[in-house]
Design a protein around this motif. Structure first.
Motif, short mmCIF file in Angstrom:
data_model
loop_
_atom_site.label_atom_id
_atom_site.label_comp_id
_atom_site.label_asym_id
_atom_site.label_seq_id
_atom_site.Cartn_x
_atom_site.Cartn_y
_atom_site.Cartn_z
N PHE A 127 -48.52 22.34 96.03
CA PHE A 127 -49.51 21.34 95.65
C PHE A 127 -49.72 20.34 96.79
CE2 PHE A 127 -50.69 17.45 93.17
CZ PHE A 127 -51.85 17.94 92.62
N ALA A 128 -48.64 19.88 97.36
CA ALA A 128 -48.72 18.89 98.45
C ALA A 128 -49.29 19.49 99.72
CB ALA A 128 -47.35 18.29 98.72
N ASN A 129 -49.09 20.78 99.90
CA ASN A 129 -49.56 21.46 101.11
C ASN A 129 -51.08 21.34 101.28
OD1 ASN A 129 -49.14 23.11 103.43
ND2 ASN A 129 -49.89 24.85 102.27
N TYR A 130 -51.80 21.31 100.18
CA TYR A 130 -53.26 21.27 100.24
C TYR A 130 -53.84 19.92 99.82
CZ TYR A 130 -52.68 26.25 100.74
OH TYR A 130 -52.29 27.47 101.20
N MET A 131 -52.96 18.95 99.59
CA MET A 131 -53.39 17.65 99.10
C MET A 131 -54.08 16.84 100.19
SD MET A 131 -51.06 14.63 97.41
CE MET A 131 -50.25 15.78 96.33
N ASN A 132 -55.20 16.26 99.85
CA ASN A 132 -55.89 15.33 100.72
C ASN A 132 -55.39 13.93 100.37
OD1 ASN A 132 -58.14 13.24 101.04
ND2 ASN A 132 -58.88 14.91 102.32
N LYS A 133 -54.79 13.26 101.34
CA LYS A 133 -54.14 11.97 101.09
C LYS A 133 -55.13 10.95 100.50
CE LYS A 133 -53.00 9.13 104.45
NZ LYS A 133 -52.34 8.45 105.56
N GLU A 134 -56.30 10.86 101.07
CA GLU A 134 -57.27 9.88 100.59
C GLU A 134 -57.69 10.16 99.14
OE1 GLU A 134 -57.52 11.32 103.69
OE2 GLU A 134 -56.79 9.54 104.72
N SER A 135 -57.90 11.44 98.82
CA SER A 135 -58.28 11.80 97.46
C SER A 135 -57.14 11.54 96.48
CB SER A 135 -58.67 13.29 97.40
OG SER A 135 -59.82 13.52 98.16
N ALA A 136 -55.91 11.82 96.91
CA ALA A 136 -54.74 11.57 96.06
C ALA A 136 -54.60 10.09 95.75
CB ALA A 136 -53.49 12.11 96.73
N ILE A 137 -54.87 9.25 96.73
CA ILE A 137 -54.83 7.80 96.51
C ILE A 137 -55.96 7.37 95.59
CG2 ILE A 137 -55.15 5.57 97.65
CD1 ILE A 137 -53.64 6.81 100.07
N GLU A 138 -57.13 7.93 95.80
CA GLU A 138 -58.31 7.56 95.00
C GLU A 138 -58.12 7.84 93.51
OE1 GLU A 138 -63.00 8.80 94.77
OE2 GLU A 138 -62.01 8.84 96.71
N ILE A 139 -57.46 8.95 93.17
CA ILE A 139 -57.26 9.27 91.75
C ILE A 139 -55.95 8.70 91.22
CG2 ILE A 139 -58.68 11.35 91.87
CD1 ILE A 139 -56.05 12.98 91.72
N GLY A 140 -55.21 7.97 92.07
CA GLY A 140 -53.98 7.34 91.61
C GLY A 140 -52.77 8.24 91.59
N LEU A 141 -52.85 9.37 92.29
CA LEU A 141 -51.73 10.30 92.33
C LEU A 141 -50.58 9.72 93.14
CD1 LEU A 141 -51.08 13.15 91.29
CD2 LEU A 141 -51.81 14.03 93.50
N ILE A 142 -50.90 9.02 94.21
CA ILE A 142 -49.91 8.30 95.00
C ILE A 142 -50.41 6.86 95.16
CG2 ILE A 142 -48.86 10.27 96.18
CD1 ILE A 142 -50.60 9.73 98.57
N PRO A 143 -49.50 5.90 95.19
CA PRO A 143 -49.92 4.50 95.28
C PRO A 143 -50.63 4.17 96.59
CG PRO A 143 -47.59 4.67 94.70
CD PRO A 143 -48.06 6.03 95.07
N GLU A 144 -51.63 3.34 96.51
CA GLU A 144 -52.37 2.92 97.71
C GLU A 144 -51.48 2.14 98.66
OE1 GLU A 144 -56.54 0.80 99.03
OE2 GLU A 144 -56.06 0.96 96.91
N LYS A 145 -50.45 1.50 98.13
CA LYS A 145 -49.54 0.70 98.95
C LYS A 145 -48.79 1.53 99.99
CE LYS A 145 -48.72 -2.63 95.29
NZ LYS A 145 -47.74 -3.20 94.38
N ILE A 146 -48.73 2.85 99.82
CA ILE A 146 -48.00 3.69 100.77
C ILE A 146 -48.92 4.59 101.58
CG2 ILE A 146 -45.82 3.63 99.49
CD1 ILE A 146 -46.48 6.35 98.35
N LYS A 147 -50.21 4.25 101.60
CA LYS A 147 -51.17 5.11 102.29
C LYS A 147 -50.94 5.23 103.80
CE LYS A 147 -54.89 1.78 102.98
NZ LYS A 147 -56.25 1.46 102.68
N ASP A 148 -50.33 4.23 104.40
CA ASP A 148 -50.10 4.27 105.85
C ASP A 148 -48.71 4.75 106.22
OD1 ASP A 148 -52.69 3.33 106.35
OD2 ASP A 148 -52.04 1.25 106.10
N LYS A 149 -48.00 5.30 105.28
CA LYS A 149 -46.62 5.76 105.52
C LYS A 149 -46.60 7.24 105.86
CE LYS A 149 -45.24 1.73 104.11
NZ LYS A 149 -44.57 0.74 104.87
#
Length: 86
Positions: A64-86
């Motif tokens: 799942f993570a292999n094909y995940m787009n970070k920006e899209s994951a943040i946009e739908i709340g899959l990962i917190p925006e607070k960690i987008k630059d990590k």
């Protein structure tokens, strides 16, 4: 976006003119993944008494993570925006 039923009676929402679609089951699985990921992060942060500023790197694994787009994951709340630059 067009919606129609497959031969099996499953409702599909087509995202393009091609054969790209999502189903209710797909949406349900995304919601389950979102709940599991967010809950895990919150529990780990609470148990270790860490703040988002303490995190240096985030590693995502699996198919799942292999094909995940970070920006899209943040946009739908899959990962917190607070960690987008990590």
């Amino acid at each position: 976006m067009a919606s129609k039923k497959s031969n099996e009676g499953e409702k599909r929402i087509y995202l393009s003119d091609c054969d790209i679609y999502i189903t209710q089951k797909d949406i349900y699985n995304i919601l389950l993944a979102k709940a599991a990921i967010i809950s895990s992060i919150q529990i780990l942060m609470c148990e270790t008494k860490l703040d988002y500023n303490d995190i240096e790197y985030i590693y995502l694994s699996g198919g799942f993570a292999n094909y995940m787009n970070k920006e899209s994951a943040i946009e739908i709340g899959l990962i917190p925006e607070k960690i987008k630059d990590k």
